[in-house]
Design an enzyme around this catalytic site. Structure first.
Site, PDB file in Angstrom:
ATOM      1  N   ARG A  31     -45.423 -40.412  63.593  1.00 26.29           N
ATOM      2  CA  ARG A  31     -46.306 -41.052  62.622  1.00 26.29           C
ATOM      3  C   ARG A  31     -47.076 -42.215  63.224  1.00 26.29           C
ATOM      4  O   ARG A  31     -48.228 -42.470  62.850  1.00 26.29           O
ATOM      5  CB  ARG A  31     -45.490 -41.493  61.396  1.00 26.29           C
ATOM      6  CG  ARG A  31     -45.057 -40.319  60.510  1.00 26.29           C
ATOM      7  CD  ARG A  31     -43.897 -40.688  59.601  1.00 26.29           C
ATOM      8  NE  ARG A  31     -43.564 -39.635  58.638  1.00 26.29           N
ATOM      9  CZ  ARG A  31     -42.838 -38.554  58.914  1.00 26.29           C
ATOM     10  NH1 ARG A  31     -42.377 -38.368  60.140  1.00 26.29           N
ATOM     11  NH2 ARG A  31     -42.581 -37.669  57.970  1.00 26.29           N
ATOM     12  N   GLY A  97     -42.947 -29.059  65.258  1.00 27.70           N
ATOM     13  CA  GLY A  97     -43.236 -28.669  63.885  1.00 27.70           C
ATOM     14  C   GLY A  97     -43.703 -29.839  63.038  1.00 27.70           C
ATOM     15  O   GLY A  97     -44.650 -29.728  62.246  1.00 27.70           O
ATOM     16  N   ASP A 322     -31.542 -32.208  59.329  1.00 28.04           N
ATOM     17  CA  ASP A 322     -31.491 -31.942  60.765  1.00 28.04           C
ATOM     18  C   ASP A 322     -30.098 -32.136  61.358  1.00 28.04           C
ATOM     19  O   ASP A 322     -29.854 -31.749  62.501  1.00 28.04           O
ATOM     20  CB  ASP A 322     -32.469 -32.863  61.505  1.00 28.04           C
ATOM     21  CG  ASP A 322     -33.915 -32.475  61.276  1.00 28.04           C
ATOM     22  OD1 ASP A 322     -34.177 -31.280  61.012  1.00 28.04           O
ATOM     23  OD2 ASP A 322     -34.790 -33.359  61.341  1.00 28.04           O
ATOM     24  N   ARG A 353     -31.366 -22.015  61.723  1.00 27.07           N
ATOM     25  CA  ARG A 353     -30.224 -22.795  62.199  1.00 27.07           C
ATOM     26  C   ARG A 353     -28.908 -22.409  61.528  1.00 27.07           C
ATOM     27  O   ARG A 353     -27.842 -22.596  62.110  1.00 27.07           O
ATOM     28  CB  ARG A 353     -30.512 -24.296  62.016  1.00 27.07           C
ATOM     29  CG  ARG A 353     -31.496 -24.823  63.041  1.00 27.07           C
ATOM     30  CD  ARG A 353     -31.800 -26.288  62.877  1.00 27.07           C
ATOM     31  NE  ARG A 353     -32.582 -26.759  64.026  1.00 27.07           N
ATOM     32  CZ  ARG A 353     -33.276 -27.888  64.039  1.00 27.07           C
ATOM     33  NH1 ARG A 353     -33.281 -28.683  62.985  1.00 27.07           N
ATOM     34  NH2 ARG A 353     -33.958 -28.243  65.119  1.00 27.07           N
ATOM     35  N   ARG A 395     -31.361 -28.737  68.871  1.00 28.35           N
ATOM     36  CA  ARG A 395     -30.203 -29.213  68.104  1.00 28.35           C
ATOM     37  C   ARG A 395     -29.041 -28.215  68.167  1.00 28.35           C
ATOM     38  O   ARG A 395     -27.874 -28.618  68.162  1.00 28.35           O
ATOM     39  CB  ARG A 395     -30.603 -29.521  66.664  1.00 28.35           C
ATOM     40  CG  ARG A 395     -31.630 -30.627  66.566  1.00 28.35           C
ATOM     41  CD  ARG A 395     -31.754 -31.199  65.179  1.00 28.35           C
ATOM     42  NE  ARG A 395     -32.937 -32.041  65.082  1.00 28.35           N
ATOM     43  CZ  ARG A 395     -33.006 -33.308  65.518  1.00 28.35           C
ATOM     44  NH1 ARG A 395     -31.958 -33.862  66.078  1.00 28.35           N
ATOM     45  NH2 ARG A 395     -34.128 -34.005  65.408  1.00 28.35           N
TER      46      ARG A 395
END
Length: 438
Positions: A31, A97, A322, A353, A395
């Protein structure tokens, strides 16, 4: 870490001990680049996460007309010109993403054309969850292949405000709409029955915009009036709780361990994993709470703990979506079942995931039940001794490597180079704490 090795292995061994610092928060790093490029003037950023995903967003900011300079040591300077210009080439977002979805929202507000693309993983991820709403606002998208999948060409400008009600808590969708709304005619609103992370709202205010947030009967309503200019500012990026989760998890499950991660962001919309661990019986303490860049941070210490299975409230999913892979890895060592439901969003991340964690844990000898919108991990002794397919998901790779540090036998993951997208230096950090990873 920028390993080109085809595999990476974690082996059980000595306790992990030490004090480390988490990489800069990925969400705020993205951001800061995007808002800095939209703003007029200079934005100074300290502590930026210099992972592949954020660097792709930095290149995109430059392609849209900003001047982007690295000053060393996580310090960056972005000089914005008050808007985006049509880029000379394709905006390649790599594996990012968050980067591509937020950039689409930002670019939609300007009378420009831009083509977005990414790597094989990003090309497989659904963009319609963002582009459908931007189309409602007046943006146009041309898809080179299958509609809703990259590559796509955006034509922006002349947007009008919309009132959007979230059916699934998603900070990416909310943020893309708000960034587009910044240059739309009228007042854009997003209503959230369950709060998602609020970094965009906080950072828009830091760049000079007025963002109203109201708690009403339907949930939280965020309103943003179009036509507001942004002004460059100073951003201090706190430590990423999603990254801090990996060394802390190792501290919880490797016998005799005590690991401290300094300067971790404690935004209440990002600490669901820590709350869940405490409910599981984790010896987790937070010291030296303070403010950094408008966010509360603290130093978190994790000590080896006898964990017990819990039912994770579905309402917590937005604050830790996440972190479910690493939660599942720690749940494998708990006594009893850990139930994780309402997490269907996991299936549209860098990979499915849920499916990959189920497959990986089962390969390591852990009993797991898969559901359409979640999964259940039955804890107990973890044999390990498997090679886990990661589908190029950082991850998934890191979660199984942490698991391998406490399993009875080593755990290997394929495609470890993707760890650099979010956590450069992960292997070196774990080795510095005493972990046998390599």
């Amino acid at each position: 870490m920028a390993s080109n090795a085809p595999h990476l292995t974690a082996r059980p061994g000595h306790p992990l001990r030490g004090i480390v610092r988490a990489p800069g928060d990925k969400s705020i790093s993205h951001r800061s680049m995007i808002l800095g490029a939209m703003a007029t003037g200079v934005t100074e950023v300290d502590g930026l996460l210099e992972g592949d995903d954020v660097l792709a967003t930095a290149r995109a900011a430059e392609a849209f007309g900003a001047t982007v300079e690295t000053l060393g040591g996580g310090r960056w300077r972005i000089t914005g010109r008050g808007g985006f210009q049509t880029p000379a080439g394709v905006i390649d977002c790599g594996n990012a993403g968050t980067g591509v979805r937020l950039l689409m929202g930002a670019a939609a507000g300007y009378p420009i054309s831009a083509t977005f693309d990414g790597d094989g993983s990003l090309r497989s991820r659904p963009m319609g969850r963002v582009t459908d709403h931007l189309t409602r606002m007046g943006a146009r998208f041309a898809w080179s292949g299958k509609p809703g999948l990259l590559p796509a060409t955006l034509t922006g400008g002349t947007l009008h405000a919309i009132d959007h009600v979230q059916t699934v808590a998603s900070a990416q969708v909310k943020s893309a709409i708000l960034l587009a709304g910044l240059n739309a005619d009228g007042v854009t609103s997003v209503t959230e029955p369950e709060k998602s992370r609020d970094h965009t709202e906080r950072m828009l205010r830091a760049f000079g915009a007025t963002v109203d947030v109201e708690d009403d009967a339907e949930g939280w309503v965020i309103r943003l009036k179009g036509g507001q200019p942004l002004t460059g500012t100073t951003v201090s990026v706190p430590g990423d709780p999603s990254s801090a989760a990996f060394p802390l998890a190792a501290g919880l499950i490797v016998p005799g361990s005590e690991v401290t991660v300094e300067a971790v962001m404690l935004n209440p919309l990002r600490t669901g994993l820590f709350d869940t661990w405490v409910e599981m019986g984790a010896d987790l303490t937070i010291a030296n709470r303070r403010l950094s860049g408008g966010e509360e941070v603290g130093d978190i210490t994790a000590r080896h703990s006898a964990l017990k299975g819990v039912i994770v409230p579905e309402s917590r999913a937005a604050s830790m979506i996440d972190e479910y892979p690493i939660l599942a890895a720690t749940a494998a060592f708990a006594t009893g079942r850990t139930v994780m439901r309402g997490v269907g969003e996991m299936r549209v991340k860098e990979s499915d995931r849920i499916r990959l964690m189920v497959d990986g844990l089962r390969a390591c000898g852990v009993a797991v039940e898969e559901e359409p919108e979640g999964f259940i991990v039955a804890g107990g002794p973890v044999p390990g001794g498997a090679t886990v397919h990661t589908a190029h998901d950082h991850r998934i790779a890191m979660s199984h490597l942490v698991l391998g540090l406490a399993a009875a036998n080593p755990v290997t993951v394929d495609e470890p180079d993707m760890i650099a997208t979010s956590f450069p230096g992960f292997v070196e950090m774990m080795q510095g704490l005493g972990g046998d990873v390599g």
